[in-house]
Design a protein around this motif. Structure first.
Motif, PDB file in Angstrom:
ATOM      1  N   ALA A 108     -21.283  36.612 -12.058  1.00  0.00           N
ATOM      2  CA  ALA A 108     -20.983  35.993 -10.762  1.00  0.00           C
ATOM      3  C   ALA A 108     -20.614  34.524 -10.912  1.00  0.00           C
ATOM      4  O   ALA A 108     -19.847  33.988 -10.112  1.00  0.00           O
ATOM      5  N   GLY A 109     -21.186  33.861 -11.919  1.00  0.00           N
ATOM      6  CA  GLY A 109     -21.005  32.414 -12.007  1.00  0.00           C
ATOM      7  C   GLY A 109     -21.703  31.689 -10.883  1.00  0.00           C
ATOM      8  O   GLY A 109     -21.415  30.523 -10.604  1.00  0.00           O
ATOM      9  N   HIS A 110     -22.644  32.354 -10.245  1.00  0.00           N
ATOM     10  CA  HIS A 110     -23.305  31.797  -9.064  1.00  0.00           C
ATOM     11  C   HIS A 110     -24.586  32.588  -8.832  1.00  0.00           C
ATOM     12  O   HIS A 110     -24.753  33.695  -9.351  1.00  0.00           O
ATOM     13  N   LEU A 111     -25.475  32.016  -8.022  1.00  0.00           N
ATOM     14  CA  LEU A 111     -26.724  32.687  -7.667  1.00  0.00           C
ATOM     15  C   LEU A 111     -26.499  33.559  -6.438  1.00  0.00           C
ATOM     16  O   LEU A 111     -26.111  33.057  -5.375  1.00  0.00           O
ATOM     17  N   ALA A 319     -13.985  41.443  -8.068  1.00  0.00           N
ATOM     18  CA  ALA A 319     -12.958  42.339  -8.600  1.00  0.00           C
ATOM     19  C   ALA A 319     -12.132  43.011  -7.514  1.00  0.00           C
ATOM     20  O   ALA A 319     -11.252  43.826  -7.827  1.00  0.00           O
ATOM     21  N   GLY A 320     -12.419  42.715  -6.249  1.00  0.00           N
ATOM     22  CA  GLY A 320     -11.595  43.236  -5.161  1.00  0.00           C
ATOM     23  C   GLY A 320     -11.805  44.694  -4.842  1.00  0.00           C
ATOM     24  O   GLY A 320     -10.967  45.310  -4.175  1.00  0.00           O
ATOM     25  N   THR A 321     -12.913  45.289  -5.275  1.00  0.00           N
ATOM     26  CA  THR A 321     -13.195  46.677  -4.916  1.00  0.00           C
ATOM     27  C   THR A 321     -13.660  46.741  -3.462  1.00  0.00           C
ATOM     28  O   THR A 321     -14.016  45.735  -2.866  1.00  0.00           O
ATOM     29  N   PRO A 322     -13.674  47.928  -2.861  1.00  0.00           N
ATOM     30  CA  PRO A 322     -14.074  48.028  -1.448  1.00  0.00           C
ATOM     31  C   PRO A 322     -15.479  47.491  -1.198  1.00  0.00           C
ATOM     32  O   PRO A 322     -16.371  47.613  -2.043  1.00  0.00           O
ATOM     33  N   GLY A 333     -15.671  38.004   2.381  1.00  0.00           N
ATOM     34  CA  GLY A 333     -14.456  37.281   2.049  1.00  0.00           C
ATOM     35  C   GLY A 333     -14.718  35.808   1.805  1.00  0.00           C
ATOM     36  O   GLY A 333     -14.164  35.208   0.867  1.00  0.00           O
ATOM     37  N   ILE A 334     -15.570  35.216   2.644  1.00  0.00           N
ATOM     38  CA  ILE A 334     -15.927  33.803   2.456  1.00  0.00           C
ATOM     39  C   ILE A 334     -16.631  33.608   1.127  1.00  0.00           C
ATOM     40  O   ILE A 334     -16.343  32.685   0.373  1.00  0.00           O
ATOM     41  N   GLN A 335     -17.581  34.503   0.818  1.00  0.00           N
ATOM     42  CA  GLN A 335     -18.313  34.389  -0.437  1.00  0.00           C
ATOM     43  C   GLN A 335     -17.390  34.579  -1.636  1.00  0.00           C
ATOM     44  O   GLN A 335     -17.502  33.873  -2.646  1.00  0.00           O
ATOM     45  N   SER A 336     -16.473  35.536  -1.535  1.00  0.00           N
ATOM     46  CA  SER A 336     -15.548  35.788  -2.629  1.00  0.00           C
ATOM     47  C   SER A 336     -14.681  34.564  -2.914  1.00  0.00           C
ATOM     48  O   SER A 336     -14.499  34.169  -4.080  1.00  0.00           O
ATOM     49  N   ALA A 370      -8.068  34.503 -11.678  1.00  0.00           N
ATOM     50  CA  ALA A 370      -9.399  34.964 -11.297  1.00  0.00           C
ATOM     51  C   ALA A 370      -9.334  36.227 -10.449  1.00  0.00           C
ATOM     52  O   ALA A 370     -10.209  37.095 -10.539  1.00  0.00           O
ATOM     53  N   ARG A 371      -8.298  36.346  -9.602  1.00  0.00           N
ATOM     54  CA  ARG A 371      -8.179  37.546  -8.770  1.00  0.00           C
ATOM     55  C   ARG A 371      -7.970  38.805  -9.616  1.00  0.00           C
ATOM     56  O   ARG A 371      -8.380  39.897  -9.221  1.00  0.00           O
ATOM     57  N   ALA A 372      -7.350  38.647 -10.769  1.00  0.00           N
ATOM     58  CA  ALA A 372      -7.060  39.801 -11.605  1.00  0.00           C
ATOM     59  C   ALA A 372      -8.034  39.969 -12.754  1.00  0.00           C
ATOM     60  O   ALA A 372      -8.043  41.008 -13.409  1.00  0.00           O
ATOM     61  N   ARG A 373      -8.875  38.952 -12.982  1.00  0.00           N
ATOM     62  CA  ARG A 373      -9.733  38.971 -14.183  1.00  0.00           C
ATOM     63  C   ARG A 373     -11.140  38.503 -13.831  1.00  0.00           C
ATOM     64  O   ARG A 373     -11.432  37.304 -13.869  1.00  0.00           O
TER      65      ARG A 373
END
Length: 435
Positions: A108-111, A319-322, A333-336, A370-373
């Motif tokens: 995540a790179g985040h908590l 990773a953009g999964t559902p 979306g905000i968190q992403s 980042a969107r793809a990886r």
């Protein structure tokens, strides 16, 4: 142990921290300290009798897996190096996926928040006991800020913390800014949380700044401490005299005078609340009774369930999964976007040459990458993979910039068997040399 008033030590403000009057102790991010030697600034502070507490961010004790032995050993080594009275970490998960879910490992790179469920609590408690057995000093755990809420939670934050303390004896690091964040973002009353948690277990307190945008509070640690956060600090002080209170600042560092002013305000807030009297015994938290169950599943199967849930959430975020069922899609979306922005910012710090080489196009290029990886290792590996991806794509378009990026990647890439992408980069490098 009485710690007093402290401030988060960061390399960017090391000189200012050393010069601040009335600092009793500092806290340093554990992962930013080598296990065999200290930065000169921390050496000087310790020589003056200033306590240094290592604050971990990467254990992921709320994750489905047991804590990594190597990370625990590193944290223990830092505790020994600093002769610290305690170490601290977070009630959070920071990675998911892997063999338990037969899926790629994700960072995540985040908590990120753990669900306040009995399953998640069972896993957390065992992970905490493992950590406690591996550390040479007591452990304290911090409540985190969250943008999102898990559906179908079974406990409030205060109840969750109270049960954790009851089962493990772990100390608490209460972040009053995070209580305020969860008030704005999740509708949770800080006073109720303080009433429910065992205030006598508090090791120390964090105070930090943030900013509200479109009804969402962002715990930035890059803005001044606000009045509502100070109000929560006063609420806490009305219940207990905490052993220590610390100001956190992680970015957009202000002049030393502003830091000193915030510390004065924190002291004044504590003094005013103390004048009204504190009664910890009247507000001590109580654990809650678990509903009666038939003979339960093994802890391994509980870990499996937690792993599936956390992997689904993290995959949706990076990773953009559902989105998993029951989550607020807008908040996800905000968190992403916040995770991607933080990732870009941290990579720019650990590899400052990249924004220098790419100029104004760095951020857009990194966010596209980042969107793809999704991140699967640390930030330094992320920086190398980002540069590698650009070179494979023939970017940047400017020959001089691409040559600089090629040399940067070549100088830093770890020795490893060449992958197809690596062979392509090497071919590109050879073509550049021949120009």
């Amino acid at each position: 142990m009485k710690l007093g008033i402290g401030i988060g030590w960061r390399p960017e403000i090391a000189d200012a921290v050393e010069a601040l009057a009335g600092i009793d102790w500092v806290e340093a991010v554990a992962e930013n300290i080598c296990t065999d030697h200290l930065p000169d600034s921390l050496v000087r502070l310790r020589a003056r009798g200033v306590t240094v507490v290592p604050h971990g961010v990467s254990l992921g004790l709320g994750g489905a897996e047991r804590p990594d032995a190597g990370r625990l050993a590193d944290l223990a080594a830092r505790a020994e190096l600093l002769s610290t009275p305690l170490v601290t970490e977070h009630i959070a998960f920071v990675r998911a996926g892997g063999p338990r879910t037969a899926s790629p490992g994700l960072e995540a790179g985040h908590l990120l928040p753990v669900p306040r469920t009995w399953d998640a609590l069972d896993v957390l408690c065992e992970n905490v006991r493992i950590a406690q057995d591996s550390l040479p000093v007591p452990l304290a755990l911090e409540n985190i800020a969250a943008l999102i809420s898990w559906p179908d939670e079974e406990l409030t934050e205060g109840q969750f913390l109270a049960e954790l303390v009851e089962r493990t004896g772990v100390r608490l690091l209460i972040d009053v800014a995070n209580l305020h964040t969860n008030h704005v973002n999740r509708g949770e009353d800080p006073a109720t949380a303080l009433d429910e948690l065992p205030v006598e277990a508090i090791a120390y307190v964090h105070v930090a700044g943030g900013v509200e945008k479109d009804g969402v509070w962002h715990d930035t640690h890059a803005h001044p401490v606000t009045e509502p956060v100070l109000d929560v600090l006063a609420e806490l002080r009305s219940r207990v005299d905490p052993p220590g209170v610390l100001l956190e600042r992680d970015d957009d560092f202000p002049p030393a005078e502003e830091l000193a002013g915030e510390l004065i305000t924190i002291r004044a807030t504590l003094d005013r609340a103390a004048a009204l009297g504190a009664g910890a015994s009247a507000h001590a938290g109580k654990s809650v009774s678990r509903p009666a169950l038939s003979p339960g599943p093994s802890l391994e199967s509980v870990r499996d369930r937690v792993a599936v849930a956390q992997t689904a959430l993290l995959s949706a975020l990076v990773a953009g999964t559902p989105a998993p069922q029951g989550f607020d899609h807008r908040r996800l979306g905000i968190q992403s976007r916040a995770l991607a922005a933080k990732r870009a910012g941290v990579v720019a710090k650990v590899a400052p040459e990249l924004p220098e080489i790419l100029g104004a196009g760095y951020r857009e290029a990194f966010l596209a990458y980042a969107r793809a990886r999704p991140m699967s290792a640390g930030y330094r590996r992320d920086a190398l993979d980002f540069a590698e991806g650009l070179l494979i794509a023939g970017l940047p378009a400017d020959d001089a910039a691409r040559r600089r990026l090629t040399h940067w990647w070549q100088d830093r890439a770890a020795a490893r068997p060449p992958r197809r992408s690596t062979r392509l980069v090497r071919a590109a490098r050879a073509a550049l040399v021949g120009r």
